[in-house]
Design a protein around this motif. Sequence first.
Motif, PDB file in Angstrom:
ATOM      1  N   SER A   1     -70.581 -28.650   8.362  1.00  0.00           N
ATOM      2  CA  SER A   1     -70.066 -28.978   9.688  1.00  0.00           C
ATOM      3  C   SER A   1     -69.806 -27.721  10.509  1.00  0.00           C
ATOM      4  O   SER A   1     -69.178 -26.775  10.024  1.00  0.00           O
TER       5      SER A   1
ATOM      6  N   ARG B   1     -57.383 -23.114  11.917  1.00  0.00           N
ATOM      7  CA  ARG B   1     -56.270 -23.731  12.636  1.00  0.00           C
ATOM      8  C   ARG B   1     -55.242 -24.311  11.662  1.00  0.00           C
ATOM      9  O   ARG B   1     -54.036 -24.228  11.911  1.00  0.00           O
TER      10      ARG B   1
ATOM     11  N   LYS C   1     -63.448 -23.288  12.295  1.00  0.00           N
ATOM     12  CA  LYS C   1     -62.392 -23.372  13.307  1.00  0.00           C
ATOM     13  C   LYS C   1     -61.232 -24.255  12.823  1.00  0.00           C
ATOM     14  O   LYS C   1     -60.058 -23.911  12.995  1.00  0.00           O
ATOM     15  N   LEU C   2     -61.561 -25.373  12.198  1.00  0.00           N
ATOM     16  CA  LEU C   2     -60.515 -26.285  11.724  1.00  0.00           C
ATOM     17  C   LEU C   2     -59.735 -25.665  10.569  1.00  0.00           C
ATOM     18  O   LEU C   2     -58.505 -25.766  10.524  1.00  0.00           O
TER      19      LEU C   2
ATOM     20  N   GLN D   1     -66.719 -37.244   9.926  1.00  0.00           N
ATOM     21  CA  GLN D   1     -67.943 -37.015  10.689  1.00  0.00           C
ATOM     22  C   GLN D   1     -69.187 -37.643  10.055  1.00  0.00           C
ATOM     23  O   GLN D   1     -70.197 -37.812  10.718  1.00  0.00           O
TER      24      GLN D   1
ATOM     25  N   ASP E   1     -67.730 -27.453  12.702  1.00  0.00           N
ATOM     26  CA  ASP E   1     -66.301 -27.443  13.016  1.00  0.00           C
ATOM     27  C   ASP E   1     -65.441 -26.923  11.856  1.00  0.00           C
ATOM     28  O   ASP E   1     -64.227 -26.773  12.017  1.00  0.00           O
TER      29      ASP E   1
ATOM     30  N   LEU F   1     -63.749 -33.438   6.645  1.00  0.00           N
ATOM     31  CA  LEU F   1     -64.709 -33.505   7.747  1.00  0.00           C
ATOM     32  C   LEU F   1     -65.878 -34.421   7.400  1.00  0.00           C
ATOM     33  O   LEU F   1     -66.450 -35.065   8.280  1.00  0.00           O
TER      34      LEU F   1
END
Length: 266
Positions: free
Chosen positions: A246, A255, A251-252, A226, A248, A222
């Motif tokens: 981050s 997943r 969640k990443l 990012q 995110d 990330l």
Amino acid sequence: MESIDFTQPGTFAQTAFYLFLGIFGRYVLIAALFHYLFKVKYRAHFQSREVNQRPRREGQNRREIGFSFITALIFALVGTFMAMAWQKGYTQIYTDFHAHSSIWFAVSILLILFCHETYYYWLHRWMHHPRVYKWVHKAHHDSITTSAWTSFSFHPVESVLQAIVLPALLFVIPLHYSAIGIVLLIMTATSVINHLNTELYPRDFHRHWFGRWWIGATHHSLHHSQFKYNYGLYFTFWDKWIGTESPDFTKLFERKTRKEGTEVKV
């Protein structure tokens, strides 16, 4: 080794050469092993765990290995100067294991990693300053989709900045020579794992008492995609404390690991 005169040009050059072979060889061996296991032999099994799906650029491996060659050379030169400093008695490196307690042996490694983490986090933030980035750090970030080969791919200036921290610490923190080897092995292995672009850690690892503070491929990937988050090297604590992790990441990570059947017990 104490009888070797590192100030002699021939001895200095020979020592630097052997250190270079060890440093670059360690990088090639570990990177090649991880590349083969997770990008070749078992890629079908781990493909769903690849974090950044963007294809790598043509010739990127060759470019990264080239930068890594220069990085290894710089590290070897710095290491040879450290051998000279140790021989002169300027450093806190010790060879007698009983000179300090076994508890200190473990604590010293953790202390070195903490200090290295702190130094690198703030150095990393500085290298992302607009006036510094293109001259120092851009070479590493040209690898947006990273791989095991990215782990030592730095601009020479960044390589120097990274090479000086461990020697500087050895002037003030007593460290057994074998502990130096352990730190260097951790440094190489974690760098390869974090740049692999394939999440190796199990489901819920980011919630584990240790895993929540430990960086993996998702966390560092990330940063490459990012740019403004996840500046840590080994640990996440500075990112969490300063607020640069981050949003995110959780969640990443979930997943990418949701098909993993084995959970880490918290």
